[in-house]
Design an enzyme around this catalytic site. Structure first.
Site, PDB file in Angstrom:
ATOM      1  N   ASP A  70       0.778  -1.274   0.086  1.00 19.52           N
ATOM      2  CA  ASP A  70      -0.138  -0.093  -0.167  1.00 19.52           C
ATOM      3  C   ASP A  70       0.857   1.100  -0.242  1.00 19.52           C
ATOM      4  OD1 ASP A  70      -2.301   1.418   0.187  1.00 19.52           O
ATOM      5  OD2 ASP A  70      -3.126   0.423   1.843  1.00 19.52           O
TER       6      ASP A  70
ATOM      7  N   ASP B 221     -10.783   1.905  -3.099  1.00 16.85           N
ATOM      8  CA  ASP B 221     -11.418   1.694  -1.981  1.00 16.85           C
ATOM      9  C   ASP B 221     -12.881   1.626  -1.731  1.00 16.85           C
ATOM     10  OD1 ASP B 221      -9.201   1.190  -0.379  1.00 16.85           O
ATOM     11  OD2 ASP B 221      -8.788   3.301   0.168  1.00 16.85           O
TER      12      ASP B 221
HETATM   13  C1  GLA Z   1      -5.745   1.868   2.211  1.00 14.10           C
HETATM   14  C2  GLA Z   1      -6.023   0.752   1.437  1.00 14.10           C
HETATM   15  C3  GLA Z   1      -7.294  -0.164   2.053  1.00 14.10           C
HETATM   16  C4  GLA Z   1      -6.672  -0.649   3.476  1.00 14.10           C
HETATM   17  C5  GLA Z   1      -6.367   0.586   4.213  1.00 14.10           C
HETATM   18  C6  GLA Z   1      -5.596   0.055   5.640  1.00 14.10           C
HETATM   19  O1  GLA Z   1      -6.674   2.759   2.356  1.00 14.10           O
HETATM   20  O2  GLA Z   1      -6.599   1.113   0.149  1.00 14.10           O
HETATM   21  O3  GLA Z   1      -7.574  -1.135   1.292  1.00 14.10           O
HETATM   22  O4  GLA Z   1      -5.803  -1.598   3.040  1.00 14.10           O
HETATM   23  O5  GLA Z   1      -5.336   1.295   3.660  1.00 14.10           O
HETATM   24  O6  GLA Z   1      -5.158   1.061   6.287  1.00 14.10           O
END
Ligand code: GLA
Length: 738
Positions: free
Chosen positions: A482, A552
């Site tokens: 990420d 997301d």
């Molecule tokens: C980001 C990712 C999510 C999740 C969060 C965790 O927003 O896109 O899918 O992994 O971080 O903090």
């Protein structure tokens, strides 16, 4: 069929394969001019020589001062326009020399044709597995006064309507120059009425397809965020104004790059159009000392004369064969359960075991432990940079959890965010200078965190060491990588004042270096990239990691748009799509489990919810969905994807189709957004079938037999009509045995 020729008499280059031709010419002053890019032509008889038109207020080129006013560089179609000698359109290259001048004047000095591709030294490059798959033309141009050499590379592939370009500058002189702008590619089109297509957005709303008429002036699309961003995917397309999903010419370009970028389209006063793509020039300043070379990222440009679908399919095929490591092209991806939306940071070992138990019962194949397993991280304010296990939360450690998951015949995956550092972390307390920051200015936070300075070797080595300590000791099958904030105060405490303009690009080079080291060392781990969802969905990252968390936003209706937009640029098996809880956590919309799955089916499928809270009825539905996806996974992930109906504009529907190569099997998904009284009886037609083949069409509601030509030309009604909002139908279409 793959050919690069140079006609010595006319000094014309012609790159061609069965699909496309790309033609350029070295003209009288040794300037490299552009002639043609588009559908293949068998030969070229100099019919498109740029006409000699005397235009007032254009600057006549130096050699022509005595009389020839019909030649101005400012109106020619140029291959790589540079700043300072009379081309007043957007420039591909601006270099400041030691004496302060910004004039560049690059003239052709020679070229070389090589088999295969030429890999860039620090940037992701397209690849071939066999040199016969491509040929590369490297054209050398020189600015004699300052002894700079510009190399333009053009790679053409055996069976793709694609050219990959890049540019590099080498300093063979004795002075230091500063590159203030360098594009990867410029493409000039003769007068033509184009539409521009872009994929823009924001967090949770990535890759919204927007189309507009190209008007006189400059349209600039960019990211200054240090990443390719949710906001502007490094992709643009120009098409004729009558081009549709299925018909017409379109040129689509995308950078193989993950940092700040800029793309411009300029229609000049004579209707000529220039398309430029490259790294971001705002704030950019690269010190090029004698003996040094700077390489700009590659850009792929695809041509289709079969509309947006042709472009989308050309992109999918090319990216799967020449960008994403080829072993992933047809490799089935596991159906996963991710705990993020199910628990967020609030989980215990016991809770995770319960989710894993449930997941294995439902037929899921991979459990992914998301954020919150390391340091003292119980919310997003701490611990990034401390990549060690939180035994309070996981008393048996990651090994315990991995073993538990494997004992249930599932794979085990883990979330990491290696490019970040929290102020509240051991790492920051030891090395606060490792955070990207401007001296004497406050540290700005984003999601409560700072970006770690990946331009520094010691930083990369530290993070590499920490990640290896986990990956060497825990049996991990999948990593979600990420990146949750953008770069502000883009300054490195390790670079000199002269080099600060290099930081954003050096950061990206550092990230690539780390990704390359990790993915090479662990070839059996499946990597999925992520950046707050689809904030770094680009061809640079795809070179290392074959799939991305598309957004997301897991809401089924929002995803119709996000996935449809993304499919113009990226292959289906690179787009992760999950079913989450209802009401949706991002939009608060209620949709049925069937609708959520029907949308997530069109990607790398998974679930992201608390499975322990499901009713028995929902469990039964999910278990059937998982089964259905597995049955059709090969077709979805590796088939040919056709965009049937766009959800954008006034559309209340969306549809797409997956077909196998020999057209004997298809999966068709149709979605209706809102329900209306007195709604039209909707009929739709399939594509890409064999006209004479008899197919059986099956959905949960219907089953019938028809020939390919009937399905493609007559079509069938969506029947029975939908009752209520947010509904889907999934049709399986299979050729019947003779
Ligand atoms: C980001 C990712 C999510 C999740 C969060 C965790 O927003 O896109 O899918 O992994 O971080 O903090």
């Amino acid at each position: 069929m793959l050919n690069i020729s140079f006609n010595e008499a006319t000094r014309t280059f012609h790159l061609s394969n069965i699909h496309i031709s790309y033609i350029m010419q070295v003209e009288q002053h040794n300037i490299l001019t552009h002639t043609y890019f588009g559908r293949k032509v068998s030969g070229y008889h100099q019919i498109a020589q740029y006409p000699e038109i005397s235009r007032e207020f254009e600057v006549n080129f130096a050699e022509n001062r005595e009389g020839d006013r019909a030649y101005s560089i400012g109106t020619q179609l140029l291959e790589f326009p540079v700043y300072g000698t009379g081309d007043f359109r957007q420039t591909a290259c601006l270099i400041r020399h030691e004496d302060g001048t910004t004039v560049s004047d690059f003239r052709y000095v020679g070229h070389e044709i090589i088999e295969g591709t030429q890999e860039l030294s620090q940037l992701p490059s397209v690849y071939v597995e066999d040199v016969t798959e491509a040929k590369t033309l490297i054209i050398e141009l020189r600015d004699e006064l300052v002894q700079l050499t510009l190399k333009l590379r053009y790679t053409i592939f055996e069976n793709h309507p694609v050219i990959v370009r890049s540019a590099s500058i080498e300093n063979s002189g004795t002075q230091t120059s500063f590159i203030e702008k360098i594009a990867s590619m410029s493409l000039d089109f003769p007068e033509r009425q184009f539409d521009l297509i872009q994929l823009n957005g924001a967090w949770g709303r990535e890759r919204m397809l927007e189309r507009e008429r190209v008007r006189t002036g400059i349209k600039l699309l960019d990211s200054k965020r240090g990443t390719s961003s949710h906001h502007q995917t490094p992709f643009i397309a120009l098409c004729d104004s009558d081009t549709t999903e299925f018909f017409g010419e379109i040129f689509g370009a995308q950078l193989i790059y993950s940092g700040s970028h800029e793309m411009s389209v300029e229609r000049d006063p004579f209707g000529q159009v220039r398309m430029l793509l490259g790294i971001q020039s705002t704030g950019f300043r690269w010190q090029l000392q004698p003996g040094e070379q700077f390489e700009a990222p590659e850009v792929m440009i695809a041509f289709s004369d079969k509309g947006l679908n042709g472009l989308s399919q050309a992109n999918h095929t090319f990216i799967k064969q020449h960008i994403i490591p080829r072993r992933y092209a047809n490799l089935e991806r596991p159906v996963l359960i991710n705990n993020w939306e199910g628990t967020y940071f609030d989980f215990t070992e016991q809770k995770l075991h319960a989710i894993i138990d449930e997941a294995s019962q439902l037929g899921l194949e991979l459990f992914v432990l998301d954020d919150g397993w390391f340091g003292t991280r119980n919310d997003d304010n701490s611990s990034l940079g401390d990549w060690h296990i939180n035994y309070d939360k996981l008393p048996k450690g990651l090994n315990g959890l991995a073993n538990y998951t494997h004992s249930k015949q599932m794979k085990f995956g883990l979330w990491v965010e290696p490019e970040m550092i929290s102020q509240n972390s051991h790492l920051f307390r030891q090395h606060s200078d490792w955070a990207i920051q401007a001296p004497h200015r406050p540290l700005s936070l984003g999601r409560g965190q700072c970006v770690i300075d990946m331009s520094r070797q010691e930083v990369r080595d530290n993070i590499f060491g920490q990640l290896c300590a986990i990956l060497d000791t825990v049996e991990i099958d999948y990593i979600k990588w990420d990146m949750n904030r953008h770069l502000s105060e883009a300054h490195s405490l390790a670079l000199s004042a002269e080099q600060q303009g290099e930081l954003p690009h050096r950061f990206v080079l550092g990230v690539y270096d780390l990704m390359k080291r990790i993915t090479t060392r662990y070839p059996n781990i499946l990597f999925e990239s992520c950046s707050g969802g689809g904030g770094r969905f680009d061809l640079g990252i795809l070179r290392y990691m074959p799939q991305t968390w598309t957004s997301d936003n897991t809401d089924a209706i929002a995803r119709l748009f996000i996935q449809y937009g993304s499919s113009l640029a990226f292959p289906i098996n690179s787009m992760a799509a999950h079913v989450s809880a209802t009401p949706n956590h991002q939009t608060h919309r209620h949709t049925s489990l069937a609708m959520r799955a029907a949308v997530a089916f069109a990607g790398v499928f998974g679930y992201e919810m608390d499975l322990t809270e499901l009713s028995q009825a929902d469990k039964e539905i999910i278990s059937r969905q998982v089964e259905y996806y597995k049955q059709h996974r090969q077709l979805i992930q590796s088939g040919i994807f056709t965009r049937l109906i766009s959800p954008f504009g006034d559309s209340n529907e969306c549809a797409w189709q997956f077909s196998n190569r020999d057209k004997t099997e298809h999966l068709v998904m149709y979605y209706q957004v809102l329900s209306h009284a007195s709604y039209p009886a909707k009929k739709f037609r399939l594509r890409n079938l064999c006209a004479n083949t008899v197919y059986r069409v099956t959905s949960e509601e219907q089953s019938f037999i028809a020939r390919g030509d009937e399905l493609m030309h007559i079509g069938f009604y969506i029947y029975p009509q939908f009752k209520g909002d947010f509904q889907a139908r999934v049709y399986h279409v299979e050729a019947m045995k003779e």
